[in-house]
Enzyme design. Structure first.
Site: not given
Ligand code: NAD
Length: 510
Positions: A148, A244, A278
């Site tokens: 995002n 996060e 987020c």
């Molecule tokens: P996601 O969890 O689907 O993926 C995040 C990352 O994890 C990607 O790079 C993905 O390839 C990787 N991944 C997936 N499965 C994995 C595994 N088993 N082991 C290791 N890595 C793996 O999340 P998304 O859809 O990319 O992002 C959206 C989410 O992120 C939302 O929930 C949002 O709120 C959160 N977010 C949080 C913050 C914060 O600062 N708290 C900031 C931005 C986004």
């Protein structure tokens, strides 16, 4: 099994095809690295890291300043790439990606030496003893990031990791590999030594391989579901981690809110980045005293937002970034409407545009039985609840498994702080939304299911170091009073000492 949009991955060739979610045109291609590729990269990082750690903060800062200069020189090119890869307006790429990164680079390049300076002190009871705490790089660290804010989130962590003396392995989201590769390109152009920052493109399997590899700590930003998987994997080998995760951020609008600012803040907070932040406003609680006027003004402003494709038309709101997000947003809105919610504006996909566009949507008559009030929607949807008073707003805001950010809107700052203290969130902002992610010196973290550990600020920087504590005598002595031999007299003396120190309040006299 790792799933993603079918048009993005060609599993047979283990290649990601990144598409522009606003136009569906191809943006670029990147490999899906295997566990073997990841392990090789980690070995390279481990051998390069000691020389990097041996540099002074000043020397490491030079690379950051250089990278910052290049970033500012190449703003247009970088923002254009981000905009194409995630479908956001150029203004959002500038404000939400480039500016915060320039700020983080500058802050950590200038401040890291001070923030990680040794701490030395004399102990209060053991007056003959001194301690020194020093901070050392963790080693090779893994950063796994979401799509995002594909540039600012990972780059901020890369900067902290590098300034602390670590080698960094970055696994960007499978939806934004090109933005991830751009980060590597920027630091390479700044002259960063080989192996110190490596970008490992791929999907969840590549991320999982990184977590299982010989890294020393993992920094993950993404969904709660993946965060839990990573925590389990890290726990099996007792590897430290920072998570996060998602949010369901509440905006509390008090009866005495600064009216127009609150209206503007609600609309921007709900719809910027197409609601895919987020910390976007995911739920809004407004005091009944101003509710009708406030909701009308929010709806009017929402109707004035221009949705479209960057470069082709003037736009305020871009597209959703992937098909999964479009599906979740559609499901949440349909579920709410089926259970009695009303869309005062918006409510459906925009089919006249080629990509994943959804109308900015304001919902009323919502309640906690609806998914839109319980789960992270991560889209252009603003559910509004009218509450009797602030106490009810706080109660409702806290009825969530998430606790990332929240905001309180009132002209009375003192009252705002009192409300903020009762809201269960890592950060509560008074009369503003979300923006502190762009301020390097403020900590960013979630409570409850929104995360574990901190990013940004001196607290985030300290996640990238290992503490070392050294303790010594000021004056050498043959023995300590509590060493052998024990005796009845020693027992009485210590009993007296305990009272002197901790009961009679004479601690200050010794
Ligand atoms: P996601 O969890 O689907 O993926 C995040 C990352 O994890 C990607 O790079 C993905 O390839 C990787 N991944 C997936 N499965 C994995 C595994 N088993 N082991 C290791 N890595 C793996 O999340 P998304 O859809 O990319 O992002 C959206 C989410 O992120 C939302 O929930 C949002 O709120 C959160 N977010 C949080 C913050 C914060 O600062 N708290 C900031 C931005 C986004």
């Amino acid at each position: 099994m790792y799933t993603t949009d079918t048009q993005m991955l060609r599993m047979a060739t283990r290649e990601i095809i990144s598409i522009n979610p606003a136009t569906m045109a191809e943006v670029g291609r990147a490999p899906i690295l295997s566990a073997a590729d990841v392990n090789l990269a980690v070995a390279k990082a481990r051998s390069a890291q000691p020389a990097w750690a041996a540099l002074s903060f000043e020397e490491r800062a030079r690379y950051m300043f250089k990278a910052k200069d290049l970033l500012l020189d190449r703003q247009d090119e970088i923002c254009e790439l981000i905009s194409r890869e995630v479908g956001k307006p150029m203004v959002e790429a500038m404000v939400g990606e480039v500016l915060p990164v320039a700020n983080l680079m500058d802050y950590f390049a200038r401040e890291s030496a001070k923030l990680l300076r040794d701490e030395q002190f004399t102990l209060s009871v053991f007056r003959n003893k001194k301690s020194r705490i020093s901070f050392h790089p963790v080693g090779a660290v893994g950063i796994i990031s979401p799509w995002n804010y594909p540039f600012s989130i990972p780059t901020g962590e890369v900067v902290m990791g590098l300034m602390a003396g670590n080698a960094v392995l970055l696994k960007p989201s499978e939806y934004t590999p090109m933005a991830g590769l751009k980060i590597g390109e920027l630091f390479r152009a700044a002259g960063l030594p080989d192996g110190i920052l490596q970008v490992l493109t791929g999907d969840g399997s590549t991320g999982a391989a990184l977590v299982e590899s010989a890294i020393d700590k993992i920094f993950f930003t993404g969904s709660v579901r993946t965060g839990k998987t990573i925590a389990e994997a890290a726990a099996r080998r007792l590897m430290p981690f920072v998570l996060e995760l998602g949010g369901k951020d509440a905006m509390i609008v008090c009866g005495d809110a600064p009216f127009q600012r609150a209206v503007n803040g609600a609309v921007w907070g709900a719809f910027t980045n197409c609601g895919q932040a987020c910390a976007s406003v995911e739920r809004l609680y407004v005091a009944e005293y101003i509710a009708e006027r406030f909701i009308n003004a929010v709806v009017e402003k929402t109707k004035s937002l221009r949705v479209g494709i960057d470069g082709e038309q003037q736009q305020d709101v871009g597209s959703l970034t992937n098909a999964r997000q479009l599906r979740i947003v559609t499901e949440h809105v349909n579920d709410a409407i089926a259970k009695g919610a009303k869309a005062l504006t918006g409510g459906k996909r925009i089919t006249s545009l080629p990509g994943y566009f959804f109308e900015p949507t304001v919902l009323v008559n919502v309640n906690n039985s609806m998914r839109v009030m319980q789960e992270e929607t991560f889209g252009p949807v603003l559910p509004i609840v009218v509450v009797k008073d602030e106490a009810e707003a706080i109660r409702e805001a806290n009825r969530s498994n998430y606790g990332l950010l929240a905001s309180v809107w009132t002209k009375d700052t003192k009252r705002g702080k009192q409300i903020a203290a009762q809201v269960e969130a890592g950060t509560v902002i008074i009369n503003d939304v979300m923006y502190t992610h762009g301020a390097a010196e403020t900590p960013w973290f979630g409570v409850k299911e929104s995360g574990f550990g901190v990013t940004h600020s001196k607290h985030g920087l300290r996640e990238f170091v290992q503490m070392k504590h050294i303790n010594w005598d000021v004056l050498p002595m043959k023995t300590n009073p509590w060493w052998y031999p024990y005796s009845e007299k020693k027992r009485r003396d210590f009993k007296l000492l305990a009272k002197v120190l901790h009961k009679w309040g004479l601690k200050k006299w010794i």
